[in-house]
Enzyme design. Structure first.
Site, PDB file in Angstrom:
ATOM      1  N   ARG A 100      12.024  13.990 -16.006  1.00 41.92           N
ATOM      2  CA  ARG A 100      11.194  14.714 -14.946  1.00 41.92           C
ATOM      3  C   ARG A 100      12.091  14.486 -13.579  1.00 41.92           C
ATOM      4  NH1 ARG A 100       5.611  12.345 -14.177  1.00 41.92           N
ATOM      5  NH2 ARG A 100       5.467  13.050 -16.190  1.00 41.92           N
ATOM      6  N   HIS A 147       9.700   8.533 -15.420  1.00 38.90           N
ATOM      7  CA  HIS A 147      10.334   9.869 -16.059  1.00 38.90           C
ATOM      8  C   HIS A 147      11.699  10.212 -15.455  1.00 38.90           C
ATOM      9  CE1 HIS A 147       7.100  11.014 -18.937  1.00 38.90           C
ATOM     10  NE2 HIS A 147       6.096  10.557 -17.914  1.00 38.90           N
ATOM     11  N   ASP A 159       6.263  11.285 -22.595  1.00 37.06           N
ATOM     12  CA  ASP A 159       4.799  11.654 -22.921  1.00 37.06           C
ATOM     13  C   ASP A 159       4.724  12.640 -24.159  1.00 37.06           C
ATOM     14  OD1 ASP A 159       4.196  10.745 -20.430  1.00 37.06           O
ATOM     15  OD2 ASP A 159       4.147  12.673 -19.328  1.00 37.06           O
ATOM     16  N   GLU A 169      -2.149   5.082 -19.913  1.00 38.03           N
ATOM     17  CA  GLU A 169      -2.020   6.453 -20.371  1.00 38.03           C
ATOM     18  C   GLU A 169      -1.690   6.364 -21.891  1.00 38.03           C
ATOM     19  OE1 GLU A 169      -0.453   8.530 -16.284  1.00 38.03           O
ATOM     20  OE2 GLU A 169       0.966   8.244 -17.855  1.00 38.03           O
ATOM     21  N   HIS A 197       2.094   7.825 -22.751  1.00 40.98           N
ATOM     22  CA  HIS A 197       3.111   7.496 -21.958  1.00 40.98           C
ATOM     23  C   HIS A 197       3.895   6.265 -22.482  1.00 40.98           C
ATOM     24  CE1 HIS A 197       5.043   6.883 -17.684  1.00 40.98           C
ATOM     25  NE2 HIS A 197       5.494   5.822 -18.444  1.00 40.98           N
TER      26      HIS A 197
END
Length: 274
Positions: free
Chosen positions: A111, A156, A163, A245, A248
């Site tokens: 990301r 990320h 994810d 999460e 994740h």
């Protein structure tokens, strides 16, 4: 099984443009040494599809079906970019899951920092709550920073975090999201949530709710078993779960533990590198 594996390849590609940023520094949107002023990914980055084309890809931030309701800045193609070490780890995990009749499906991989900056700007705009009904029904948007759902940096951006979820084979298609359609809470019963071909993990992806905590005691039965199936398989392949999460996971150790990048998510970010 061989027939299933051959049929798994999904033609998705996501464009990522990234610049290396030292830990703690502010990301620059453009780095030198790249054609057209855009930075390229380091040699250690690869397209996941080039290492394991059987892993399903549903790159949510290339679509408007995310917590902001728009495509995220920096996602130019629906493709998963990660470090080669991470791709090799995902391939190890995938081989084990395929033997049990499952496939990994990634929602997000590398990301760029510019995408994180987009998240930050959105979180400060308290008037934009178009996706609240699905992704954060019980959370006041003004508390997203305090509660840790949105932050200035993301693991990320270092290229070793993904994810993901599990899909029972043969994989059924997932219908596309239609902007403006009625929203259902991400923590509701699976049949009431937005349709997803993954196993029932108790919440949808990117659910801003404590029910998304991997080992939340309220998640029981089949949903808990599915989370543990994913967790154990990923751990055996060298990944560590983020407890808040269930989706994740980060390769341990990371290829770039202290560096954040800002090249776009794009196949062009991998070409013309020195």
């Amino acid at each position: 099984m061989r027939r299933l594996v051959r049929g798994l390849t999904v033609g998705l590609a996501a464009a990522l443009t990234v610049t290396a940023v030292p830990a703690g520094a502010v990301a620059s949107p453009v780095a030198g040494g790249a054609r057209g002023g855009e930075p390229h990914a380091p040699e250690e980055f690869v397209a996941l599809r080039s290492v394991d084309p059987t892993i399903l890809q549903e790159m949510r931030y290339f679509t408007p079906h995310d917590f902001m309701g728009v495509r995220v800045t920096g996602y130019r193609e629906p493709t998963c970019l990660v470090t080669r070490d991470t791709a090799d780890g995902l391939r190890r995990a995938q081989r084990a899951f395929l033997r049990r009749g499952y496939s990994l499906k990634v929602y997000d991989c590398y990301r760029p920092q510019r995408a994180v900056n987009h998240f930050m700007a959105w979180a400060k705009d308290l008037g934009d709550q178009r996706m609240k009904g699905e992704f954060y029904p019980r959370i006041d948007k003004s508390t997203l920073f305090r509660d840790g759902y949105i932050a200035e940096k993301s693991g990320h951006s270092r290229g070793s975090t993904v994810d993901l979820t599990l899909v029972k084979l043969p994989a059924l298609p997932t219908r596309p999201y239609v902007p403006g359609e009625p929203l259902s809470p991400c923590y509701g019963p699976k049949e009431a949530r937005f349709p997803d071909n993954s196993l029932d993990m108790g919440t949808g992806f990117d659910c801003f709710d404590t029910l998304a905590h991997t080992l939340d005691p309220r998640i029981k039965g089949e949903q808990r078993a599915n989370r543990l199936l994913l967790k154990h398989g990923m751990e055996q392949a060298g990944f560590t779960n983020y407890a808040a999460e269930w989706w994740h996971y980060t390769l341990t150790p990371e290829t770039f533990p202290d560096t954040y990048f800002d090249f776009p998510v794009s196949s062009r970010s991998l070409t013309g590198r020195r």
